[in-house]
Enzyme design. Structure first.
Site, PDB file in Angstrom:
ATOM      1  N   ARG A  20       0.841  -1.190   0.000  1.00  0.00           N
ATOM      2  CA  ARG A  20       0.000   0.000   0.000  1.00  0.00           C
ATOM      3  C   ARG A  20       0.884   1.251   0.000  1.00  0.00           C
ATOM      4  O   ARG A  20       1.989   1.255   0.540  1.00  0.00           O
ATOM      5  CB  ARG A  20      -0.892   0.017   1.243  1.00  0.00           C
ATOM      6  CG  ARG A  20      -2.053  -0.971   1.176  1.00  0.00           C
ATOM      7  CD  ARG A  20      -2.913  -0.916   2.424  1.00  0.00           C
ATOM      8  NE  ARG A  20      -2.193  -1.372   3.585  1.00  0.00           N
ATOM      9  CZ  ARG A  20      -1.608  -0.588   4.473  1.00  0.00           C
ATOM     10  NH1 ARG A  20      -1.684   0.726   4.384  1.00  0.00           N
ATOM     11  NH2 ARG A  20      -0.946  -1.091   5.486  1.00  0.00           N
ATOM     12  N   TYR A  64      -1.379  -3.359  -6.970  1.00  0.00           N
ATOM     13  CA  TYR A  64      -1.067  -4.255  -5.855  1.00  0.00           C
ATOM     14  C   TYR A  64      -2.049  -4.173  -4.693  1.00  0.00           C
ATOM     15  O   TYR A  64      -2.393  -3.076  -4.232  1.00  0.00           O
ATOM     16  CB  TYR A  64       0.341  -3.938  -5.312  1.00  0.00           C
ATOM     17  CG  TYR A  64       0.925  -5.082  -4.504  1.00  0.00           C
ATOM     18  CD1 TYR A  64       1.606  -6.110  -5.147  1.00  0.00           C
ATOM     19  CD2 TYR A  64       0.778  -5.144  -3.126  1.00  0.00           C
ATOM     20  CE1 TYR A  64       2.133  -7.176  -4.425  1.00  0.00           C
ATOM     21  CE2 TYR A  64       1.300  -6.209  -2.398  1.00  0.00           C
ATOM     22  CZ  TYR A  64       1.985  -7.226  -3.058  1.00  0.00           C
ATOM     23  OH  TYR A  64       2.492  -8.282  -2.352  1.00  0.00           O
ATOM     24  N   LYS A  74      -9.543  -2.706   1.696  1.00  0.00           N
ATOM     25  CA  LYS A  74      -9.294  -1.561   2.572  1.00  0.00           C
ATOM     26  C   LYS A  74     -10.117  -0.347   2.142  1.00  0.00           C
ATOM     27  O   LYS A  74     -10.609   0.416   2.973  1.00  0.00           O
ATOM     28  CB  LYS A  74      -7.792  -1.224   2.607  1.00  0.00           C
ATOM     29  CG  LYS A  74      -6.940  -2.368   3.165  1.00  0.00           C
ATOM     30  CD  LYS A  74      -7.396  -2.767   4.533  1.00  0.00           C
ATOM     31  CE  LYS A  74      -6.954  -4.124   5.025  1.00  0.00           C
ATOM     32  NZ  LYS A  74      -5.589  -4.382   5.328  1.00  0.00           N
ATOM     33  N   HIS A  91     -10.519  -3.122  11.361  1.00  0.00           N
ATOM     34  CA  HIS A  91      -9.391  -3.901  10.841  1.00  0.00           C
ATOM     35  C   HIS A  91      -9.110  -5.035  11.829  1.00  0.00           C
ATOM     36  O   HIS A  91      -8.142  -4.986  12.588  1.00  0.00           O
ATOM     37  CB  HIS A  91      -8.179  -2.962  10.702  1.00  0.00           C
ATOM     38  CG  HIS A  91      -7.005  -3.551   9.969  1.00  0.00           C
ATOM     39  ND1 HIS A  91      -5.719  -3.084  10.134  1.00  0.00           N
ATOM     40  CD2 HIS A  91      -6.914  -4.537   9.049  1.00  0.00           C
ATOM     41  CE1 HIS A  91      -4.892  -3.755   9.363  1.00  0.00           C
ATOM     42  NE2 HIS A  91      -5.587  -4.649   8.696  1.00  0.00           N
ATOM     43  N   SER A 132      -1.117  -3.786  10.326  1.00  0.00           N
ATOM     44  CA  SER A 132      -0.733  -4.638   9.204  1.00  0.00           C
ATOM     45  C   SER A 132       0.537  -5.419   9.524  1.00  0.00           C
ATOM     46  O   SER A 132       1.485  -4.868  10.091  1.00  0.00           O
ATOM     47  CB  SER A 132      -0.509  -3.774   7.964  1.00  0.00           C
ATOM     48  OG  SER A 132      -1.691  -3.063   7.662  1.00  0.00           O
ATOM     49  N   CYS A 150       1.046  -7.727  11.706  1.00  0.00           N
ATOM     50  CA  CYS A 150       1.292  -7.924  13.143  1.00  0.00           C
ATOM     51  C   CYS A 150       0.563  -9.137  13.702  1.00  0.00           C
ATOM     52  O   CYS A 150       0.389  -9.249  14.922  1.00  0.00           O
ATOM     53  CB  CYS A 150       0.932  -6.670  13.929  1.00  0.00           C
ATOM     54  SG  CYS A 150       2.051  -5.299  13.611  1.00  0.00           S
ATOM     55  N   ASP A 175      -8.971 -10.377   8.624  1.00  0.00           N
ATOM     56  CA  ASP A 175      -8.494  -9.000   8.394  1.00  0.00           C
ATOM     57  C   ASP A 175      -9.538  -7.925   8.701  1.00  0.00           C
ATOM     58  O   ASP A 175      -9.172  -6.854   9.155  1.00  0.00           O
ATOM     59  CB  ASP A 175      -8.031  -8.856   6.941  1.00  0.00           C
ATOM     60  CG  ASP A 175      -7.111  -7.653   6.718  1.00  0.00           C
ATOM     61  OD1 ASP A 175      -6.135  -7.495   7.483  1.00  0.00           O
ATOM     62  OD2 ASP A 175      -7.373  -6.859   5.796  1.00  0.00           O
ATOM     63  N   ARG A 184       2.778 -11.880  -0.773  1.00  0.00           N
ATOM     64  CA  ARG A 184       1.481 -12.333  -0.252  1.00  0.00           C
ATOM     65  C   ARG A 184       0.940 -13.519  -1.034  1.00  0.00           C
ATOM     66  O   ARG A 184       1.325 -13.779  -2.173  1.00  0.00           O
ATOM     67  CB  ARG A 184       0.467 -11.183  -0.337  1.00  0.00           C
ATOM     68  CG  ARG A 184       0.898  -9.942   0.453  1.00  0.00           C
ATOM     69  CD  ARG A 184      -0.129  -9.498   1.433  1.00  0.00           C
ATOM     70  NE  ARG A 184       0.389  -8.482   2.333  1.00  0.00           N
ATOM     71  CZ  ARG A 184      -0.181  -8.196   3.504  1.00  0.00           C
ATOM     72  NH1 ARG A 184      -1.242  -8.850   3.902  1.00  0.00           N
ATOM     73  NH2 ARG A 184       0.324  -7.255   4.282  1.00  0.00           N
TER      74      ARG A 184
HETATM   75  P1  GTP Z   1      -2.036  -7.889   7.309  1.00  0.00           P
HETATM   76  O1  GTP Z   1      -2.523  -8.909   6.338  1.00  0.00           O
HETATM   77  O2  GTP Z   1      -0.991  -7.000   6.736  1.00  0.00           O
HETATM   78  O3  GTP Z   1      -3.135  -7.093   7.925  1.00  0.00           O
HETATM   79  O4  GTP Z   1      -1.198  -8.695   8.450  1.00  0.00           O
HETATM   80  P2  GTP Z   1      -1.640  -9.613   9.686  1.00  0.00           P
HETATM   81  O5  GTP Z   1      -1.955  -8.776  10.853  1.00  0.00           O
HETATM   82  O6  GTP Z   1      -2.662 -10.603   9.250  1.00  0.00           O
HETATM   83  O7  GTP Z   1      -0.267 -10.368  10.030  1.00  0.00           O
HETATM   84  P3  GTP Z   1       0.155 -11.900   9.810  1.00  0.00           P
HETATM   85  O8  GTP Z   1      -0.641 -12.858  10.641  1.00  0.00           O
HETATM   86  O9  GTP Z   1       0.192 -12.170   8.349  1.00  0.00           O
HETATM   87  O10 GTP Z   1       1.629 -11.888  10.388  1.00  0.00           O
HETATM   88  C1  GTP Z   1       2.619 -11.039   9.880  1.00  0.00           C
HETATM   89  C2  GTP Z   1       3.993 -11.516  10.278  1.00  0.00           C
HETATM   90  O11 GTP Z   1       4.067 -11.618  11.713  1.00  0.00           O
HETATM   91  C3  GTP Z   1       4.323 -12.894   9.733  1.00  0.00           C
HETATM   92  O12 GTP Z   1       5.663 -12.903   9.309  1.00  0.00           O
HETATM   93  C4  GTP Z   1       4.139 -13.797  10.922  1.00  0.00           C
HETATM   94  O13 GTP Z   1       4.941 -14.938  10.852  1.00  0.00           O
HETATM   95  C5  GTP Z   1       4.502 -12.901  12.110  1.00  0.00           C
HETATM   96  N1  GTP Z   1       3.761 -13.297  13.347  1.00  0.00           N
HETATM   97  C6  GTP Z   1       2.440 -13.576  13.443  1.00  0.00           C
HETATM   98  N2  GTP Z   1       2.097 -13.960  14.693  1.00  0.00           N
HETATM   99  C7  GTP Z   1       3.225 -13.936  15.424  1.00  0.00           C
HETATM  100  C8  GTP Z   1       3.522 -14.228  16.799  1.00  0.00           C
HETATM  101  O14 GTP Z   1       2.671 -14.607  17.608  1.00  0.00           O
HETATM  102  N3  GTP Z   1       4.828 -14.054  17.190  1.00  0.00           N
HETATM  103  C9  GTP Z   1       5.798 -13.642  16.318  1.00  0.00           C
HETATM  104  N4  GTP Z   1       7.033 -13.499  16.783  1.00  0.00           N
HETATM  105  N5  GTP Z   1       5.552 -13.357  15.008  1.00  0.00           N
HETATM  106  C10 GTP Z   1       4.294 -13.506  14.573  1.00  0.00           C
HETATM  107  C1  SPV Z   2      -2.756  -4.646   5.240  1.00  0.00           C
HETATM  108  O1  SPV Z   2      -1.801  -3.965   4.839  1.00  0.00           O
HETATM  109  O2  SPV Z   2      -3.310  -4.439   6.356  1.00  0.00           O
HETATM  110  C2  SPV Z   2      -3.267  -5.756   4.416  1.00  0.00           C
HETATM  111  C3  SPV Z   2      -2.750  -5.902   3.054  1.00  0.00           C
HETATM  112  O3  SPV Z   2      -4.136  -6.495   4.857  1.00  0.00           O
HETATM  113  S1  SPV Z   2      -3.528  -4.857   1.914  1.00  0.00           S
HETATM  114  O4  SPV Z   2      -4.709  -5.534   1.381  1.00  0.00           O
HETATM  115  O5  SPV Z   2      -2.584  -4.592   0.831  1.00  0.00           O
HETATM  116  O6  SPV Z   2      -3.954  -3.638   2.554  1.00  0.00           O
HETATM  117 MN    MN Z   3      -4.703  -5.960   7.016  1.00  0.00          MN
END
Ligand code: GTP
Ligand code: SPV
Ligand code: MN
Length: 609
Positions: free
Chosen positions: A73, A215, A224, A244, A266, A268, A291, A387
């Site tokens: 983004r 993207y 979003k 979110h 994002s 996290c 999400d 992704r």
């Molecule tokens: P968006 O799709 O961007 O909104 O991200 P999200 O909040 O869904 O994050 P996602 O679950 O994809 O995790 C993002 C990164 O954080 C990945 O590389 C995971 O492996 C890492 N991660 C997720 N949960 C944990 C956790 O409990 N501990 C640690 N150390 N890393 C984590």
């Molecule tokens: C985020 O950035 O929080 C995402 C990926 O879930 S995107 O759809 O590109 O915003």
């Molecule tokens: Mn997200």
């Protein structure tokens, strides 16, 4: 289907006007069929934009490599163009809507030359359900069409619901790369330069205009742009919440069920938490959404959440069979991969996929890449924001009720972020307003999910909505306060979800103190108990914390670690609160709800006594 066949006169006119402006070679209304999806993928393969993956290992999967300028983004090119600048607030970019439309109209003029215009009718939420919202996205990107097929509900069935005069959110999208006569993409991801990219929202007229990026959240406009930025405005006006947030279903060993949502910035951990496999025996977690959550009050006074999406657009790096088996199973087939690395036998690879790179790879830039574990500075083979786009129904942990138009009743809200220091593993809010305060001060180490913010630094990301709130963040805080007030006034205050702050990312000199992922179930178990006013706890100046023995310890976490994870670090918190007072809250000026100012004074006082 042809434009002439559209039965909705307003929609037909809108498409015809867009055709006149954008001058595509041809126009197609999407029907949402498998044949259509397959054709979109074939077009991108023929254009050299997609690589089919090994059909034995990853049937129905393809890999895209985008342009290095188009990998996430673009927050500083994202606009909330409300009539009044003050409605966009201090955290959004604003341009006068007339001026912005003038600029973008000139960009759109002829922007689809040499391309096909696709008209995508889509539903956020189950088609025809009362809570669902319909959008129509016009795009010149077959990649976007294919992704929208997975992420939303697309096609003729949506047009049927729209009928001859139904309401839809109009969404323009063009990659901003017209083609000359005979010109083809020939393997080059089409997009416009950064200073020509615009991701624009017109909240007063409820329109979305996106230009120059192909993207993710910049281009898949249901996610979003509609389900958060526009929907947050609708939610404010209509008394509901567009957040979110992941949505999970959790069952304890006795078979009792609760639903929990969680807002983390994002990258996290939302997708990971939503699909978690508990390390605690007898517990079970199932996925409702990863999400976005839309929540409305039911007649019983509880908040009910639906997942408006139909797929997962998840972060690849860090995803492996140990950290997120359910995601790995989901993306074994019918999945679009973007910016991950390619192996010699046409398999995918990314950092922390769970095994070393098997031989020579092609990295996300299209270059040869050989793993060198002695070189700490080696550039990653997969982009950190690479992704997968996978259908939610393929997730082995998907909950039966994930498409229930009535939604699921929420017992707890989690807030969180990446905080290496100070913030404890889990902390329960003392009240609704204290919980809103916690949400309003969310801070997190910046990740790779946005292009133009520096990764590694901590920034405030209130409610994980900083890049996604379609109006003034101060008014958004007030909306949350008002939700609590309304419930209290209706005598249903006790039906509100309990609010918790979690932090899986505390670090010491050895790295993460808490192992995270499946072990997070131990924290969820305490949260589950607290929702029923059970579980061992201590009331502290910062909130309600578990006693050190209230949460069972995973292997490798010592008693001392646990104490550190659950300690109230008075000095760190004083600095945190001072930062909120000096740098964060002043941004909202007169729009900061007085309840939050009172809460800030109160925590400061508690820390000082
Ligand atoms: P968006 O799709 O961007 O909104 O991200 P999200 O909040 O869904 O994050 P996602 O679950 O994809 O995790 C993002 C990164 O954080 C990945 O590389 C995971 O492996 C890492 N991660 C997720 N949960 C944990 C956790 O409990 N501990 C640690 N150390 N890393 C984590
Ligand atoms: C985020 O950035 O929080 C995402 C990926 O879930 S995107 O759809 O590109 O915003
Ligand atoms: Mn997200």
């Amino acid at each position: 289907m042809k434009v002439q066949e559209l039965k909705h006169a307003g929609l037909k006119k809108w498409v015809e006007d867009a055709v006149a402006l954008m001058s595509p070679d041809s126009v197609e209304v999407c029907n949402g069929s498998q044949a259509e999806y397959d054709r979109m993928i074939q077009i991108t393969i023929d254009n050299g934009l997609a690589t089919p993956l090994n059909p034995q290992k990853l049937p129905g999967c393809v890999l895209f490599r985008s342009d290095p300028s188009d990998v996430a983004r673009v927050e500083n090119r994202t606009y909330i163009a409300s009539e009044q600048e003050s409605d966009a607030g201090p955290t959004n970019n604003w341009i006068n809507p007339d001026e912005l439309k003038k600029t973008m109209t000139e960009l759109y003029r002829g922007s689809m030359k040499g391309r096909t215009m696709y008209v995508i009718p889509f539903s956020m939420g189950p088609v025809g359900s009362e809570i669902a919202k319909i959008g129509v996205e016009i795009t010149d990107s077959p990649y976007v069409v294919a992704n929208m097929h997975i992420m939303t509900r697309v096609g003729t069935k949506v047009l049927d619901v729209l009928g001859t005069d139904g309401y839809y959110v109009p969404c323009f999208h063009s990659v901003g790369k017209p083609l000359g006569t005979g010109e083809k993409d020939s393997g080059k991801w089409p997009c416009a330069p950064l200073d020509k990219k615009y991701i624009s929202h017109f909240p007063d007229t409820r329109e979305i205009w996106s230009y120059g990026s192909g993207y993710g959240g910049n281009a898949l406009l249901g996610k979003k742009c509609l389900a958060l930025r526009i929907a947050s405005v609708l939610a404010r006006d209509e008394g509901w919440l567009a957040e979110h947030m992941l949505i999970l279903k959790i069952s304890n060993p006795q078979g009792e069920v609760k639903y929990i949502t969680g807002a983390f910035p994002s990258a996290c951990g939302k997708t990971n938490l939503a699909m978690l496999i508990p390390k605690l025996p007898g517990w079970k977690v199932e996925t409702v959404g990863d999400d976005i959550a839309w929540m409305k009050f039911g007649k019983d006074g509880r908040l009910y959440a639906i997942n408006p999406e139909a797929g997962f657009f998840g972060v690849a790096p860090g995803t492996n069979r140990e950290s997120n088996l359910n995601a790995m199973e989901t993306i074994k087939k019918n999945t679009i991969y973007t910016n991950v690395a390619l192996t010699e036998d046409k398999d995918v690879w990314w950092e922390l996929i769970g095994h070393d790179a098997p031989g020579k790879l092609i990295d996300w830039n299209g270059n040869e890449w050989i793993q060198d574990k002695n070189n700490k500075d080696q550039k990653p083979a997969a982009h950190p924001n690479s992704r997968f786009t996978g259908p939610a129904k393929q997730c082995p942990a998907i909950a039966n009720e994930w498409e229930d138009p009535a939604g699921v009743p929420i017992s707890a809200f989690l807030f969180g972020g990446r905080r290496p220091k100070t913030i404890p593993l889990v902390n329960q809010a003392k009240s609704w307003v204290h919980g809103v305060f916690m949400g309003s001060i969310v801070g997190s180490e910046v990740t790779a999910a946005a292009l133009d913010v520096k990764a590694g630094t901590i920034r405030r990301d209130p409610f994980a909505m900083l890049p996604f709130c379609g109006y003034h963040m101060g008014d958004y805080f007030k909306h949350w306060i008002d939700i609590g007030k309304k419930a209290e006034a209706d005598g249903k205050g006790d039906k509100l979800p309990k609010i918790f702050f979690v932090n899986w990312f505390r670090k010491n000199d050895k790295g993460f103190i808490w192992p995270g992922y499946g072990e997070n179930s131990r924290v969820l178990a305490w949260i589950f108990e607290r929702c029923d006013s059970k579980g061992k706890f201590v009331d502290t100046p910062i909130g309600i914390l578990p006693t050190p023995d209230a949460i069972s310890r995973p292997d490798g976490v010592s008693e001392a670690d646990m104490q550190e994870l659950l300690k109230v670090e008075i000095e760190g918190w004083k600095a945190e609160i001072a930062d909120v007072r000096q740098n964060h809250y002043p941004k909202f000026g007169g729009k900061l709800p007085k309840e939050l100012a009172v809460e800030l004074d109160a925590i400061e006082k508690r820390l000082n006594t």
